[in-house]
Design a protein around this motif. Sequence first.
Motif, mmCIF file in Angstrom:
data_model
loop_
_atom_site.group_PDB
_atom_site.id
_atom_site.type_symbol
_atom_site.label_atom_id
_atom_site.label_comp_id
_atom_site.label_asym_id
_atom_site.label_seq_id
_atom_site.Cartn_x
_atom_site.Cartn_y
_atom_site.Cartn_z
ATOM 1 N N VAL A 135 0.853 -1.192 0.000
ATOM 2 C CA VAL A 135 0.000 0.000 0.000
ATOM 3 C C VAL A 135 0.887 1.239 0.000
ATOM 4 O O VAL A 135 1.981 1.233 0.581
ATOM 5 N N ARG A 136 0.407 2.308 -0.662
ATOM 6 C CA ARG A 136 1.159 3.561 -0.719
ATOM 7 C C ARG A 136 0.336 4.772 -0.306
ATOM 8 O O ARG A 136 0.839 5.894 -0.296
ATOM 9 N N ASN A 137 -0.934 4.549 0.025
ATOM 10 C CA ASN A 137 -1.792 5.639 0.474
ATOM 11 C C ASN A 137 -2.926 5.058 1.296
ATOM 12 O O ASN A 137 -3.057 3.822 1.430
ATOM 13 N N VAL A 138 -3.758 5.919 1.836
ATOM 14 C CA VAL A 138 -4.834 5.477 2.720
ATOM 15 C C VAL A 138 -5.860 4.630 1.975
ATOM 16 O O VAL A 138 -6.326 3.604 2.493
ATOM 17 N N ALA A 139 -6.218 5.026 0.785
ATOM 18 C CA ALA A 139 -7.210 4.253 0.020
ATOM 19 C C ALA A 139 -6.733 2.821 -0.204
ATOM 20 O O ALA A 139 -7.512 1.863 -0.080
ATOM 21 N N GLU A 140 -5.459 2.665 -0.540
ATOM 22 C CA GLU A 140 -4.927 1.320 -0.758
ATOM 23 C C GLU A 140 -4.862 0.528 0.548
ATOM 24 O O GLU A 140 -5.077 -0.689 0.543
ATOM 25 N N LEU A 141 -4.587 1.216 1.665
ATOM 26 C CA LEU A 141 -4.580 0.532 2.957
ATOM 27 C C LEU A 141 -5.967 0.015 3.296
ATOM 28 O O LEU A 141 -6.126 -1.121 3.762
ATOM 29 N N ILE A 142 -6.980 0.830 3.066
ATOM 30 C CA ILE A 142 -8.358 0.404 3.349
ATOM 31 C C ILE A 142 -8.711 -0.816 2.513
ATOM 32 O O ILE A 142 -9.256 -1.811 3.021
ATOM 33 N N ALA A 143 -8.385 -0.781 1.231
ATOM 34 C CA ALA A 143 -8.701 -1.908 0.344
ATOM 35 C C ALA A 143 -7.950 -3.167 0.779
ATOM 36 O O ALA A 143 -8.512 -4.277 0.798
ATOM 37 N N HIS A 144 -6.680 -3.004 1.146
ATOM 38 C CA HIS A 144 -5.868 -4.153 1.558
ATOM 39 C C HIS A 144 -6.390 -4.746 2.866
ATOM 40 O O HIS A 144 -6.447 -5.976 3.024
ATOM 41 N N ALA A 145 -6.784 -3.894 3.806
ATOM 42 C CA ALA A 145 -7.309 -4.389 5.082
ATOM 43 C C ALA A 145 -8.637 -5.113 4.883
ATOM 44 O O ALA A 145 -8.903 -6.125 5.530
ATOM 45 N N ARG A 146 -9.467 -4.606 3.995
ATOM 46 C CA ARG A 146 -10.747 -5.271 3.731
ATOM 47 C C ARG A 146 -10.545 -6.639 3.088
ATOM 48 O O ARG A 146 -11.320 -7.570 3.326
ATOM 49 N N ALA A 147 -9.496 -6.746 2.289
ATOM 50 C CA ALA A 147 -9.212 -8.025 1.625
ATOM 51 C C ALA A 147 -8.531 -9.020 2.566
ATOM 52 O O ALA A 147 -8.458 -10.217 2.244
ATOM 53 N N ASN A 148 -8.047 -8.521 3.719
ATOM 54 C CA ASN A 148 -7.330 -9.379 4.666
ATOM 55 C C ASN A 148 -7.831 -9.150 6.085
ATOM 56 O O ASN A 148 -7.076 -8.707 6.961
ATOM 57 N N PRO A 149 -9.115 -9.419 6.342
ATOM 58 C CA PRO A 149 -9.665 -9.123 7.673
ATOM 59 C C PRO A 149 -8.950 -9.887 8.779
ATOM 60 O O PRO A 149 -8.722 -11.094 8.668
ATOM 61 N N GLY A 150 -8.579 -9.171 9.833
ATOM 62 C CA GLY A 150 -7.939 -9.785 10.987
ATOM 63 C C GLY A 150 -6.487 -10.156 10.801
ATOM 64 O O GLY A 150 -5.864 -10.688 11.725
ATOM 65 N N LYS A 151 -5.909 -9.845 9.639
ATOM 66 C CA LYS A 151 -4.524 -10.246 9.364
ATOM 67 C C LYS A 151 -3.511 -9.106 9.503
ATOM 68 O O LYS A 151 -2.304 -9.349 9.452
ATOM 69 N N LEU A 152 -3.993 -7.888 9.651
ATOM 70 C CA LEU A 152 -3.089 -6.746 9.771
ATOM 71 C C LEU A 152 -3.015 -6.297 11.222
ATOM 72 O O LEU A 152 -4.035 -6.108 11.884
#
Length: 323
Positions: A135-152
């Motif tokens: 991830v390089r920005n907040v939008a990408e962090l949100i998308a990555h966290a949604r795709a990996n629930p409980g893993k971050l």
Amino acid sequence: MTIGRRAALALPALALPGLASAQPTWPDRPVRVIVGFPGGSTPDIAARAVATHLQAVLGQPVVVDNRAGGGGTIGADAVAKAQDGHTLGVTIGGPGSIARILNPQLPYDPVADLRPVSLLARMPFVLSVNPGVPVRNVAELIAHARANPGKLNYGSVGAGSTGHLIMAEFAARHGLEMVHVPFRSVPQSVLEVVAGRIEMTAAAAGAVVGQARGGQVRAIGVSGAGRMAQLPDVPALVEQGEPAGDIYAWIGLFAPANVPEERIARLATEAGRAMTSAETRRVLEAAGFEPLGSDSATLAALIRDEVAFWGPVVRRLNIRPES
């Protein structure tokens, strides 16, 4: 011997000049500045700069008294309960402002029992990730966290700290499932991100700017009103749609609630002058802080804003220091 009412009423007319000249000058004995953090900490550095300046202008010794523990609450409690008229305190913001909300059993009320004197310095928070997180920005962090629930995992200096509140509120607002990992210190949480044992942290800038500039972590957003001079290519969180324009780590000078207004005004003026010294600026800026110095009203408004913003977050998410 008790003076009768009639005689007492006559005294001002008979001896007003003498009474006026007999009024004690403040301070008439040494002044104590209690710091709720250990010697060498940034609040301690700011406190000693203020103490050195006050000693020069007040004509009395000004002694720094470190009472570390409880995230600053032990020292703040001592200031709140001081009755000698010669005690001040230096503490940090965020949890210091909402300490009673975080812990209803706290033996003092940070808002009612402490009187703001001056906002001494502040620094933004930096949201950073391990470079291996894609991830390089907040939008990408949100998308990555949604795709990996409980893993971050995100680190902070502990439950109820500003870094924890930033990330907990961020996760709740975007419906993300992320895991909070508390550490004993901010630098430790940053080192864990560098090592890749946790994915991210929202840390006060002074603890992470060096790693961000060196590429050991990737900074994706900073709190506060705008970008940092030290990280000009990192967009502010407000640029990315996050309500973080007023979120700073800060250091403030306080007094017990019963200190008179004219003394508060004088102390605020002198604290502001202390923050302008070249050596104070050098030391605080090296630690990542922006030296300020303000009037009492500015610090009081900041505290009201923090309570209004973080109070509902703490209650809604049921955050407690031990959680």
